[in-house]
Design an enzyme around this catalytic site. Structure first.
Site, PDB file in Angstrom:
ATOM      1  N   GLU A 125      10.572  -3.748   3.023  1.00  0.00           N
ATOM      2  CA  GLU A 125      11.671  -4.539   3.571  1.00  0.00           C
ATOM      3  C   GLU A 125      12.433  -3.690   4.578  1.00  0.00           C
ATOM      4  OE1 GLU A 125      14.258  -6.452   0.757  1.00  0.00           O
ATOM      5  OE2 GLU A 125      12.590  -7.093  -0.532  1.00  0.00           O
ATOM      6  N   ASP A 143      13.106   0.032   2.949  1.00  0.00           N
ATOM      7  CA  ASP A 143      12.618   0.159   1.578  1.00  0.00           C
ATOM      8  C   ASP A 143      11.169   0.596   1.637  1.00  0.00           C
ATOM      9  OD1 ASP A 143      15.068  -0.590   0.653  1.00  0.00           O
ATOM     10  OD2 ASP A 143      14.479  -2.608   0.044  1.00  0.00           O
ATOM     11  N   ARG A 168      11.287  -4.161 -10.965  1.00  0.00           N
ATOM     12  CA  ARG A 168      12.075  -4.178  -9.734  1.00  0.00           C
ATOM     13  C   ARG A 168      12.809  -2.860  -9.491  1.00  0.00           C
ATOM     14  NH1 ARG A 168      15.562  -9.292 -11.120  1.00  0.00           N
ATOM     15  NH2 ARG A 168      15.533  -8.141 -13.096  1.00  0.00           N
ATOM     16  N   ASN A 178      16.250  -3.666   5.694  1.00  0.00           N
ATOM     17  CA  ASN A 178      17.541  -4.238   5.316  1.00  0.00           C
ATOM     18  C   ASN A 178      18.568  -4.018   6.419  1.00  0.00           C
ATOM     19  OD1 ASN A 178      17.239  -4.934   2.220  1.00  0.00           O
ATOM     20  ND2 ASN A 178      16.163  -3.010   2.590  1.00  0.00           N
ATOM     21  N   LYS A 231      12.712  -9.520   5.067  1.00  0.00           N
ATOM     22  CA  LYS A 231      11.322  -9.544   4.636  1.00  0.00           C
ATOM     23  C   LYS A 231      10.388  -9.771   5.825  1.00  0.00           C
ATOM     24  CE  LYS A 231      13.261 -10.153   0.443  1.00  0.00           C
ATOM     25  NZ  LYS A 231      14.723 -10.042   0.244  1.00  0.00           N
ATOM     26  N   LYS A 258       7.916 -12.965  -3.407  1.00  0.00           N
ATOM     27  CA  LYS A 258       9.341 -12.930  -3.100  1.00  0.00           C
ATOM     28  C   LYS A 258       9.751 -14.154  -2.288  1.00  0.00           C
ATOM     29  CE  LYS A 258       9.234  -7.917  -2.121  1.00  0.00           C
ATOM     30  NZ  LYS A 258       9.603  -6.899  -1.100  1.00  0.00           N
TER      31      LYS A 258
END
Length: 323
Positions: free
Chosen positions: A285, A277, A237, A287, A128, A163
């Protein structure tokens, strides 16, 4: 004749994976097709002894059989630096145990192994928080402990996403409308009453139509297709683990621009397999710990990004050998 590449994988229990969706299994199948020797470890099999990274490894063979996809040999303790490659594929949460594991893997790297993804990057690039290094690619975002600042952000943007900075699979993600009476309790829960950092972002309504797209980067270069995760009708989500539907699509020009900004930085840092993302053209994000999506792209488009990853690993090994 040269010796086969010895590849060790650190992963969650292989007998508990979802055969149809597991990207790590796809990586192992790709490596085995090349004649590479596979070795299996779980997080608890790793240790440091007098500065030497070691692991209780078992020889692994894998099969494309949903009823019987692996066999394991007897365990034997080996220096992790004796492997050519160590794939770190343990899922989040990125907790203190994950940090300690990265220290062990960094010792393995210093002792000769190519660790994918690089341990320092796993520590430095919170999935994040690391978006802050590319603000031009992201929607408005605030990371803070201050619940009043979160409330001001919410008033400014109307609808927001909240989040925690750890976790995976859409866990503990909240969407708040303007004036939502649950706003304060959500902030209290995520920040532990102002004692822990959390993230709030402007809500991107595109997620309901075009989804949360996973753009996979292999050694800095994007795969030609993205996997858009479309939320279920009763959920916000875009996570497969939370019931979203995976729909593949070609990359857009904006996707390629984002990959061009972020991918080379990640490749230079030794992050060979990363998932961006992307919602509505914005990165939400980055990842790096254990990205997924390879199996879905293979089913929908017949491409195997894990083969591309093995090519990248082979190139890195060849470069190290020449040096």
């Amino acid at each position: 004749m040269s010796k086969p590449v010895r590849l060790a994988v650190v992963m969650d229990p292989i007998d508990h994976i979802k055969y149809e969706k597991d990207t790590t299994l796809a990586m192992l199948l790709a490596a085995q097709r090349r004649g590479w020797s596979l070795h299996y470890l779980e997080q608890g099999d790793l240790r440091l002894r007098d500065g030497v990274a070691e692991g209780r490894a078992r020889h692994l063979s894998v099969r494309a059989d949903p009823a019987d996809w692996f066999s394991l040999g007897a365990p034997a303790v080996e220096p992790l630096g004796s492997f050519d490659v160590v794939l770190m594929r343990k899922d989040p949460p990125f907790d203190t145990e994950y940090v300690y594991t990265s220290y062990i893997l960094e010792r393995a790297e210093l002792q000769g192994a190519l660790v994918v993804n690089r341990p320092q990057g796993l520590r430095d690039m919170n999935e994040k928080v690391y978006t802050a290094w590319f603000p031009e690619c992201c929607a408005p975002t605030l990371i803070t402990r201050d619940m009043d600042e979160m409330a001001v952000f919410a008033r400014s943007h109307g609808k927001i996403v909240c989040k925690p900075l750890f976790g995976m699979g859409g866990r503990s993600i909240f969407v708040l409308e303007s004036g939502d009476k649950n706003q304060r309790v959500v902030f209290e829960t995520l920040t532990d009453y102002g004692q822990r950092y959390a993230m709030v972002q402007r809500y991107l309504p595109d997620i309901a139509v075009s989804g949360d797209a996973r753009v996979l980067l292999i050694d800095g270069e994007p795969a030609p297709y993205a996997l858009a995760r479309i939320p279920a009708a009763d959920d916000n989500r875009g996570n497969l683990a939370a019931g979203a539907r995976g729909v593949g699509r070609e990359l857009t020009e904006r996707d390629r621009w984002l990959a061009g900004r972020i991918g080379p930085v990640l490749a230079r840092a030794g992050m060979l397999f990363v998932g961006l993302d992307v919602i509505g053209g914005f990165v939400t994000e980055i990842n790096v710990t254990s990205p997924t999506g390879a199996r879905e792209l293979a089913k929908q488009f017949g491409i195997d990004v894990t083969e591309t990853l093995m090519d990248a690993i082979a190139r890195r090994l060849a470069e190290r050998s020449r040096r």
